[in-house]
Structure formats: C-alpha cells, structure tokens
Design a protein around this motif. Structure first.
Motif, PDB file in Angstrom:
ATOM      1  N   UNK A 264       3.930   2.580  10.135  1.00  0.00           N
ATOM      2  CA  UNK A 264       2.780   1.691   9.925  1.00  0.00           C
ATOM      3  C   UNK A 264       2.899   0.432   9.732  1.00  0.00           C
ATOM      4  N   UNK A 265       3.572  -0.613   9.281  1.00  0.00           N
ATOM      5  CA  UNK A 265       3.791  -1.565   9.482  1.00  0.00           C
ATOM      6  C   UNK A 265       4.491  -3.061  10.837  1.00  0.00           C
ATOM      7  N   UNK A 266       4.771  -1.960  11.864  1.00  0.00           N
ATOM      8  CA  UNK A 266       5.052  -2.946  12.587  1.00  0.00           C
ATOM      9  C   UNK A 266       4.175  -3.535  13.385  1.00  0.00           C
ATOM     10  N   UNK A 267       2.708  -3.366  13.805  1.00  0.00           N
ATOM     11  CA  UNK A 267       1.487  -4.252  13.643  1.00  0.00           C
ATOM     12  C   UNK A 267       1.334  -5.181  12.928  1.00  0.00           C
ATOM     13  N   UNK A 268       1.633  -5.190  12.018  1.00  0.00           N
ATOM     14  CA  UNK A 268       0.997  -6.952  10.935  1.00  0.00           C
ATOM     15  C   UNK A 268       2.699  -7.264  11.156  1.00  0.00           C
ATOM     16  N   UNK A 269       3.362  -7.235  11.022  1.00  0.00           N
ATOM     17  CA  UNK A 269       4.906  -7.343  11.179  1.00  0.00           C
ATOM     18  C   UNK A 269       4.866  -8.136  12.396  1.00  0.00           C
ATOM     19  N   UNK A 270       4.875  -7.645  13.688  1.00  0.00           N
ATOM     20  CA  UNK A 270       4.458  -8.029  15.018  1.00  0.00           C
ATOM     21  C   UNK A 270       3.134  -9.584  15.182  1.00  0.00           C
ATOM     22  N   UNK A 271       2.115  -9.442  14.407  1.00  0.00           N
ATOM     23  CA  UNK A 271       0.939 -10.391  13.953  1.00  0.00           C
ATOM     24  C   UNK A 271       1.536 -11.921  12.856  1.00  0.00           C
TER      25      UNK A 271
END
Length: 349
Positions: A264-271
C-alpha cells in the motif's frame, strides 16, 4: 513395446504408489504413542479488529496456513466496525459453536474480559495478537515486536526526517488499543529521556482514527489544520494509508512514517512523501498465533513463562513475561522499508 503401452505401465505404477501413500496418510495413529492425529473436529477462529482492514486479512492468511498444517479448520470473523461490542457478539457466537480456540486482535484490552473468561471456562483456548487483551483474559499473547523498540524507533525516525526541527503528531487507532498506547508511551519516554535532543521536535498531538479510513482521513486533516506538525507518525496500516492519501491530495510537505503495508505504501515511499516505514510480516504473526493455539490445545504448552514449542517454519518459540501483564510469544524485530528495498516487498504483502 510401443509408446502407448509404456505410458500405460508408467501411469499404473504412479497410481499404485499414490494409493499406497494415500492409505498411509489416513492413519489415525502416530505409530509411537498411539495418540490420534485426526484433527477434523478441531476448529480455530481468528477474530480481527475490522472486516475491511487489509492487514487483518494478511494475518488470517498465516493463521489459515498454520491451521491447515495442523489438520485443523480455520474461521475468520471480524466486525464491520472496530468496536468492542461487535467483537463480543462474535465471541459469543464462537462459544456457542464450541470452537477449539480463539485468536483475537482486541479493540479494547479490558472490555472483552468477561466474554473471553467465559470462553476459557468452556474449555476454549484463547490468545491475543496484534493488540492484546489483559493477562487474565487469555492464555498468552502474540507480540509482533518489542513495544519499546517500536515506540522509540518511530519517534527517532520522525526526528531524523525533519533533521531535529519540527513538531510531531501521531495518528493512532482507538484510545483503548493497548498496543498503540504502549507504543505512544515509549515515544513519550524517548522524548522525556532526551529533552535536549527533542527540544525542537515535540510531540504536539495524538489523534484517533479508530482504524477506519474515513475517520483517519478526517483526523489527518485535523492535524494539518490545528498544528504545525512537520511529520505524522501513524502506527496503524489503515491510518497510514488514509494519511498518505490526504497528504498527497493536499500537496502537503508534511512527511509521514509509521507502520504500513509495503504493497500500500510503495507509491508514497517512491515519491518521497513517506521516506520509510516499519512493519513485521503479518502473515507470520497469524501463522504463529495458529501454532500457539494448537500447542495449547494439544497440551504441549500451558501459556506460562518458560514454555517452549515448535511453530512450524518459524522454528522454536518461547513464552516469556509480558510488560503489561501475563505472558507473550515474540515474533521478532520490526523491519524497515524504504526506497532501497520497497520493490522487493511491495508484491509480497
């Protein structure tokens, strides 16, 4: 000899071996002490906090796997809302069904005591996991990680993210969640013990989203409007995802950390909005709970300090004294997820 005949002989041989193995596998005796291995009447139930919580579903995956390995049936029950009243209703139903064991992620540490005591008096084995019930309401607790390490680690992460300069807020679950309260206690203790270090990074507010995505989003907005927080700690997977979405929608420069699912948190870690998160493997936690119930049911352990047992692929586990009363079984240390490793984990859980 033609090919068809060769294939016919091979298939017949394979079937013969399979039948022999199948008959051997149906034996009701272990061949050593004559005890029955037929667990067809054993049923273990996992009671989650709230039905839509994806973290709870991951916990049940592991719970279900351990039950299958032990030849038991598994049941998953969760209330539509994260309330104690609904969990009490579910437990009463399970008592009537005469299940063999209950593993519960509690919405309240103390309010569940009467109904869980009734369950234990009826011969049902009870363990808590994720968020514990009090020590008198269970045989033991499955502790996902050391509460001190979680609490101190989260506040240290927030400090590092703002370079020691910026207010900190917490978005928790319910005010009655024992695990959340203990983690927050350790956050506060970390600050109290190092006043000079945290002089410019005070913990200014704690909000409770009740493990509901809508309420968690509203509480995140409250934090943004009522404080000057530079970082939010969300030690809850539901709250963390809700907070991340709010911060993104509002194009906020407030940072986020806490306990979240990598998927779930991958996109927010990546940005970069969420530099890093922590978590343990929720599948393993459910798996450990299932093995603990099975060991309690079969008399291998009684839940007292010093008991040891084998927990399938997790290996040997020991029961130790819990900081908040009763005993516990420790899963392991929390794991850090950031840009360097999130791609490896985001498709796993």
């Amino acid at each position: 000899m033609n090919i068809k005949k060769v294939l016919s002989i091979c298939i017949s041989s394979i079937l013969g071996v399979s039948l022999i193995a199948g008959c051997a596998g149906k034996s009701n005796s272990d061949g050593i002490n004559g005890q029955s291995k037929d667990n067809s009447n054993i049923t273990y139930a996992f009671v989650g906090k709230e039905a839509q919580n994806p973290y709870m579903r991951k916990v049940y995956e592991g719970f279900e796997k351990s039950c299958k390995e032990n030849g038991a049936t598994s049941i998953y029950k969760s209330p539509e809302e994260a309330t104690t009243e609904k969990q009490i209703e579910i437990i009463n139903q399970l008592i009537k069904q005469n299940v063999s064991g209950i593993a519960i992620a509690a919405n309240d540490a103390n309010a569940l005591h009467p109904v869980l005591k009734e369950a234990m008096e009826a011969g049902i084995k009870v363990v808590s996991l994720d968020s514990p019930v009090n020590g008198d309401s269970r045989e033991t607790h499955i502790q996902q990680a050391d509460p001190e390490k979680i609490g101190r680690g989260l506040i240290q992460a927030a400090y590092e993210m703002v370079n020691g300069n910026g207010d900190i807020a917490v978005l928790s679950t319910t005010e009655q969640a024992a695990n959340q309260n203990l983690w927050i206690k350790w956050m506060e203790k970390e600050i109290e013990e190092h006043p000079e270090k945290y002089a410019k990074t005070p913990l200014v507010k704690v909000e409770y989203g009740e493990d509901d995505s809508v309420k968690s989003a509203l509480k995140t907005q409250d934090i943004l409007t009522s404080t000057n927080s530079k970082v939010i700690i969300a030690p809850t997977t539901v709250g963390m995802l809700a907070a991340a979405k709010v911060l993104k929608d509002k194009h906020s420069d407030v940072l986020l950390t806490g306990l979240g699912l990598p998927s779930e948190m991958a996109p927010f870690i990546e940005d970069g909005a969420c530099p890093w998160i922590y978590l343990w493997n929720p599948v393993d936690m459910g798996y450990l709970a299932g093995y603990t119930l099975d060991s309690l049911k079969k008399g291998g352990i009684s839940g007292v300090k010093g008991d040891t047992f084998k927990a399938g692929t997790l290996g040997d586990k020991a029961i130790t004294e819990a900081a908040y009363g009763g005993t516990e079984v420790m899963l392991g240390d929390p794991f850090k997820f950031d840009k360097s490793n999130i791609d490896e984990w985001k498709d796993i859980y």
